[in-house]
Write a protein that holds these residues in place. Structure first.
Motif, PDB file in Angstrom:
ATOM      1  N   GLN A  54       0.835  -1.183   0.000  1.00  0.00           N
ATOM      2  CA  GLN A  54       0.000   0.000   0.000  1.00  0.00           C
ATOM      3  C   GLN A  54       0.879   1.244   0.000  1.00  0.00           C
ATOM      4  N   GLN A  55       0.586   2.161  -0.930  1.00  0.00           N
ATOM      5  CA  GLN A  55       1.353   3.387  -1.064  1.00  0.00           C
ATOM      6  C   GLN A  55       0.656   4.536  -0.325  1.00  0.00           C
ATOM      7  N   PRO A  56       1.402   5.592   0.027  1.00  0.00           N
ATOM      8  CA  PRO A  56       0.806   6.731   0.737  1.00  0.00           C
ATOM      9  C   PRO A  56      -0.359   7.373  -0.005  1.00  0.00           C
ATOM     10  N   ASP A  57      -0.343   7.297  -1.344  1.00  0.00           N
ATOM     11  CA  ASP A  57      -1.415   7.926  -2.120  1.00  0.00           C
ATOM     12  C   ASP A  57      -2.633   7.020  -2.281  1.00  0.00           C
ATOM     13  N   GLY A  58      -2.621   5.858  -1.615  1.00  0.00           N
ATOM     14  CA  GLY A  58      -3.761   4.968  -1.668  1.00  0.00           C
ATOM     15  C   GLY A  58      -3.682   3.904  -2.742  1.00  0.00           C
ATOM     16  N   THR A  59      -2.687   3.973  -3.607  1.00  0.00           N
ATOM     17  CA  THR A  59      -2.517   2.962  -4.643  1.00  0.00           C
ATOM     18  C   THR A  59      -1.742   1.774  -4.089  1.00  0.00           C
ATOM     19  N   GLU A  60      -1.626   0.737  -4.904  1.00  0.00           N
ATOM     20  CA  GLU A  60      -0.885  -0.458  -4.519  1.00  0.00           C
ATOM     21  C   GLU A  60       0.180  -0.755  -5.562  1.00  0.00           C
ATOM     22  N   ALA A  61       1.353  -1.160  -5.107  1.00  0.00           N
ATOM     23  CA  ALA A  61       2.467  -1.468  -6.002  1.00  0.00           C
ATOM     24  C   ALA A  61       2.883  -2.920  -5.822  1.00  0.00           C
ATOM     25  N   VAL A  62       3.216  -3.576  -6.930  1.00  0.00           N
ATOM     26  CA  VAL A  62       3.645  -4.967  -6.887  1.00  0.00           C
ATOM     27  C   VAL A  62       4.984  -5.088  -6.172  1.00  0.00           C
ATOM     28  N   VAL A  63       5.060  -6.025  -5.238  1.00  0.00           N
ATOM     29  CA  VAL A  63       6.299  -6.288  -4.509  1.00  0.00           C
ATOM     30  C   VAL A  63       6.868  -7.647  -4.904  1.00  0.00           C
ATOM     31  N   LYS A  64       6.027  -8.678  -4.927  1.00  0.00           N
ATOM     32  CA  LYS A  64       6.473 -10.018  -5.276  1.00  0.00           C
ATOM     33  C   LYS A  64       5.376 -10.751  -6.031  1.00  0.00           C
ATOM     34  N   VAL A  65       5.794 -11.636  -6.921  1.00  0.00           N
ATOM     35  CA  VAL A  65       4.875 -12.513  -7.640  1.00  0.00           C
ATOM     36  C   VAL A  65       5.418 -13.929  -7.499  1.00  0.00           C
ATOM     37  N   MET A  66       4.558 -14.894  -7.126  1.00  0.00           N
ATOM     38  CA  MET A  66       5.017 -16.239  -6.824  1.00  0.00           C
ATOM     39  C   MET A  66       4.050 -17.283  -7.386  1.00  0.00           C
ATOM     40  N   ALA A  67       4.609 -18.345  -7.913  1.00  0.00           N
ATOM     41  CA  ALA A  67       3.782 -19.487  -8.310  1.00  0.00           C
ATOM     42  C   ALA A  67       3.392 -20.252  -7.050  1.00  0.00           C
ATOM     43  N   CYS A  68       2.176 -20.766  -7.007  1.00  0.00           N
ATOM     44  CA  CYS A  68       1.720 -21.501  -5.844  1.00  0.00           C
ATOM     45  C   CYS A  68       0.906 -22.709  -6.282  1.00  0.00           C
ATOM     46  N   SER A  69       0.432 -23.481  -5.326  1.00  0.00           N
ATOM     47  CA  SER A  69      -0.509 -24.569  -5.574  1.00  0.00           C
ATOM     48  C   SER A  69      -1.685 -24.387  -4.634  1.00  0.00           C
ATOM     49  N   CYS A  70      -2.861 -24.097  -5.214  1.00  0.00           N
ATOM     50  CA  CYS A  70      -4.088 -23.996  -4.429  1.00  0.00           C
ATOM     51  C   CYS A  70      -4.786 -25.359  -4.402  1.00  0.00           C
ATOM     52  N   GLY A  71      -5.990 -25.390  -3.856  1.00  0.00           N
ATOM     53  CA  GLY A  71      -6.696 -26.642  -3.676  1.00  0.00           C
ATOM     54  C   GLY A  71      -7.195 -27.274  -4.958  1.00  0.00           C
TER      55      GLY A  71
END
Length: 306
Positions: A54-71
């Protein structure tokens, strides 16, 4: 002063001291709360986790992207918005296996590593590791050790987690490819991204790249001080110590420290070489460097340093 008055004064002073302590503790908590605020998005269709800041101006910036396994079907990871709560180094799972760096976010649903047979880092279920990027769990969200450890260490209790479905991944990013472990690999009991000392993957050529750094960023004094036998042979000769580390030290699982090599990172060359990365991060030097050390190395991407 009468005894009754003394007792009243003692009660009042005790209350003031206690109240003052609580105010101080709360103030310290507020200061600690100034750390980064993250939101974790889990796309259960794409089996991809995006961490946004979360940025001070209310926007969101990408920090990490990860492959996962859901159900898997019949064990789908529940959709909705939740909050992280309990954190574990190891956690016994419902099928009798163990998850590492587990983080609870929805009752019995957790983030955790690919399962291990025992609570030991050399008992990885390697065939399940090769399913990262696909639906494979009983409802929890599985991640490579490097990725789940990042969440465990950086996302404080109460971090928002949103699980959703669809073709689009939050942040407009592309799911990274996952490493695959060969069936005949002698190292298959270990997660290749695990930085635990003794992991044999750390001595392999592909994994060692992330630990080479540069001569300029190599802390030769710390290396010499840590290993007396090396110091007796090379003293504090920076070049000789660095040569020893990259030639022998990595294979011997010796530990070296590097100052941030961020200053030597050619971010323009990195962005120009990889269009998909440039579309997400532009020419933001810090973001590009973070992408390289957290994702790029494992994906076999090339970076240049001055």
């Amino acid at each position: 002063m009468a005894a009754t008055e003394k007792r009243m004064l003692f009660i009042v002073m005790s209350f003031v001291l206690l109240f003052g302590f609580k105010l101080s503790a709360r103030a310290e908590g507020s200061a600690a709360g100034a750390e980064a605020e993250y939101i974790i998005y889990v796309n259960r269709t794409q089996n991809c986790v995006t961490v946004m800041e979360q940025q001070p101006d209310g926007t969101e910036a990408v920090v990490k992207v990860m492959a996962c396994s859901c159900g898997t079907q019949g064990h789908e990871t529940p959709e909705g918005t939740f909050r992280t709560s309990d954190y574990y180094d190891w956690r016994l799972l419902v099928d009798g296996s163990y998850g590492r760096y587990a983080v609870r976010f929805n009752n019995r649903i957790l983030f955790h590593s690919v399962p291990y047979v025992q609570a030991s880092p050399n008992t990885l279920e390697w065939d399940q590791y090769n399913l990262l990027g696909e639906n494979a769990s009983l409802g929890c969200v599985r991640l490579a050790v490097e990725d789940i450890k990042w969440i465990h260490d950086n996302c404080k209790p109460g971090t928002q987690v949103t699980v959703y479905s669809g073709e689009e991944i939050v942040g407009g990013v592309t799911k990274p490819d996952s490493l695959k472990i060969a069936q005949d690999s002698p190292y298959r009991g270990w997660d290749p991204t695990d930085r635990t000392p003794g992991n044999p993957w750390l001595g392999s050529d592909s994994a060692a790249l992330s630990r080479l750094g540069t001569l300029e960023t190599f802390d030769h004094v710390a290396y010499a001080d840590r290993y007396e036998d090396v110091r007796e042979a090379y003293g504090y000769d920076r070049a000789a110590l660095y040569e020893h580390y990259i030639t022998y030290g990595i294979k011997e699982n010796r530990i070296a420290e590097f100052s941030q090599s961020f200053g030597n990172f050619d971010h323009i060359a990195y962005a120009d070489r990889y269009e998909d990365v440039r579309e997400v991060y532009g020419y933001d030097r810090a973001a590009l460097y973070d992408h390289y050390i957290t994702c790029g190395i494992n994906e076999g991407r090339i970076a240049e340093f001055y």
